[in-house]
Design a protein around this motif. Structure first.
Motif, short mmCIF file in Angstrom:
data_model
loop_
_atom_site.label_atom_id
_atom_site.label_comp_id
_atom_site.label_asym_id
_atom_site.label_seq_id
_atom_site.Cartn_x
_atom_site.Cartn_y
_atom_site.Cartn_z
N LEU A 108 0.84 -1.20 0.00
CA LEU A 108 0.00 0.00 0.00
C LEU A 108 0.88 1.25 0.00
N HIS A 109 1.91 1.24 0.81
CA HIS A 109 2.83 2.39 0.86
C HIS A 109 3.52 2.59 -0.49
N GLU A 110 4.00 1.51 -1.07
CA GLU A 110 4.71 1.57 -2.36
C GLU A 110 3.84 2.15 -3.47
N THR A 111 2.55 1.82 -3.44
CA THR A 111 1.64 2.25 -4.51
C THR A 111 0.91 3.55 -4.18
N GLY A 112 0.94 3.95 -2.93
CA GLY A 112 0.22 5.15 -2.53
C GLY A 112 -1.27 4.95 -2.36
N ALA A 113 -1.70 3.70 -2.29
CA ALA A 113 -3.12 3.39 -2.09
C ALA A 113 -3.46 3.50 -0.61
N SER A 114 -4.68 3.96 -0.33
CA SER A 114 -5.09 4.13 1.06
C SER A 114 -5.59 2.83 1.68
N ASP A 115 -6.08 1.92 0.85
CA ASP A 115 -6.55 0.62 1.34
C ASP A 115 -6.48 -0.38 0.19
N VAL A 116 -6.79 -1.63 0.49
CA VAL A 116 -6.64 -2.69 -0.51
C VAL A 116 -7.61 -2.51 -1.68
N THR A 117 -8.82 -2.06 -1.40
CA THR A 117 -9.78 -1.86 -2.49
C THR A 117 -9.28 -0.78 -3.45
N GLN A 118 -8.77 0.32 -2.91
CA GLN A 118 -8.22 1.36 -3.78
C GLN A 118 -7.01 0.82 -4.55
N LEU A 119 -6.21 -0.02 -3.91
CA LEU A 119 -5.06 -0.63 -4.59
C LEU A 119 -5.52 -1.42 -5.81
N VAL A 120 -6.58 -2.20 -5.65
CA VAL A 120 -7.09 -3.00 -6.77
C VAL A 120 -7.59 -2.11 -7.89
N VAL A 121 -8.29 -1.05 -7.55
CA VAL A 121 -8.78 -0.11 -8.57
C VAL A 121 -7.60 0.51 -9.31
N LEU A 122 -6.61 0.98 -8.56
CA LEU A 122 -5.43 1.59 -9.19
C LEU A 122 -4.67 0.57 -10.04
N ALA A 123 -4.54 -0.66 -9.54
CA ALA A 123 -3.82 -1.68 -10.29
C ALA A 123 -4.50 -1.95 -11.63
N HIS A 124 -5.83 -1.93 -11.65
CA HIS A 124 -6.54 -2.07 -12.94
C HIS A 124 -6.28 -0.86 -13.83
N ALA A 125 -6.31 0.31 -13.25
CA ALA A 125 -6.05 1.52 -14.04
C ALA A 125 -4.64 1.51 -14.63
N TRP A 126 -3.68 0.95 -13.89
CA TRP A 126 -2.30 0.88 -14.36
C TRP A 126 -2.06 -0.29 -15.30
N GLY A 127 -3.04 -1.18 -15.44
CA GLY A 127 -2.85 -2.36 -16.29
C GLY A 127 -2.04 -3.45 -15.61
N LEU A 128 -1.97 -3.45 -14.29
CA LEU A 128 -1.20 -4.46 -13.57
C LEU A 128 -1.98 -5.75 -13.34
N LEU A 129 -3.27 -5.71 -13.55
CA LEU A 129 -4.11 -6.90 -13.41
C LEU A 129 -4.74 -7.21 -14.76
N GLY A 130 -4.90 -8.48 -15.05
CA GLY A 130 -5.43 -8.88 -16.35
C GLY A 130 -6.80 -8.31 -16.64
N ALA A 131 -7.11 -8.23 -17.90
CA ALA A 131 -8.38 -7.68 -18.33
C ALA A 131 -9.53 -8.64 -18.09
N ARG A 132 -9.23 -9.90 -18.04
CA ARG A 132 -10.27 -10.91 -17.84
C ARG A 132 -9.94 -11.80 -16.67
N THR A 133 -10.98 -12.20 -15.92
CA THR A 133 -10.79 -13.16 -14.85
C THR A 133 -10.67 -14.56 -15.43
N THR A 134 -10.02 -15.44 -14.72
CA THR A 134 -9.88 -16.81 -15.16
C THR A 134 -10.66 -17.71 -14.24
N GLY A 135 -10.84 -18.94 -14.64
CA GLY A 135 -11.51 -19.91 -13.78
C GLY A 135 -10.77 -20.08 -12.47
#
Length: 143
Positions: A108-135
């Motif tokens: 969280l500190h490294e990314t500047g996110a205030s909480d885990v949910t914001q981290l996930v949102v930011l990670a999607h915005a940065w393209g760090l998480l895949g576009a599609r979920t897998t099984g």
């Protein structure tokens, strides 16, 4: 409604914002969870990730620079999108359960996110998480 969830609004805030009853909001949230196969007791970051990974909500844009995560941080980020409890995150990443919270705090500190949910949102915005979920990701979210 899904966008309000991704934006981090609580049920109470959504009630105020759109003027529906709390019971109606909870019903809609349950239907949204079912539509992305998200377990009812999972944490918000799991639901938010599934909403963006299945393209039900478009990730926001951000002017924050994309952080350079190492392999361990990337693995931790992935685990946080799949699990609702810290012990499962620790087991999935090979982190000692006693060290899991400090690893999350460091991410969280490294990314500047205030909480885990914001981290996930930011990670999607940065393209760090895949576009599609897998099984596998959906199966892990059920754990």
């Amino acid at each position: 409604m899904a966008q309000l969830i991704v934006d981090g609004h609580t049920t109470r805030e959504i009630v105020t914002k759109i003027g529906l009853s709390a019971d109606t909001i909870r019903l809609y949230v349950r239907e949204i969870r079912e539509s992305v196969h998200c377990p009812p007791r999972s944490k918000p970051q799991v639901l938010v990730h599934l909403l963006m990974a299945t393209e039900q909500v478009t990730p926001p844009t951000t002017d924050r620079a994309t952080p350079q995560l190492n392999d361990a941080q990337q693995l931790l980020l992935q685990a946080l999108t799949a699990h609702s409890n810290l012990r499962a995150v620790a087991l999935d990443t090979g982190i000692a359960p006693a060290d899991a919270q400090s690893a999350v705090d460091a991410l969280l500190h490294e990314t500047g996110a205030s909480d885990v949910t914001q981290l996930v949102v930011l990670a999607h915005a940065w393209g760090l998480l895949g576009a599609r979920t897998t099984g596998t990701m959906t199966r892990q979210a059920n754990q």
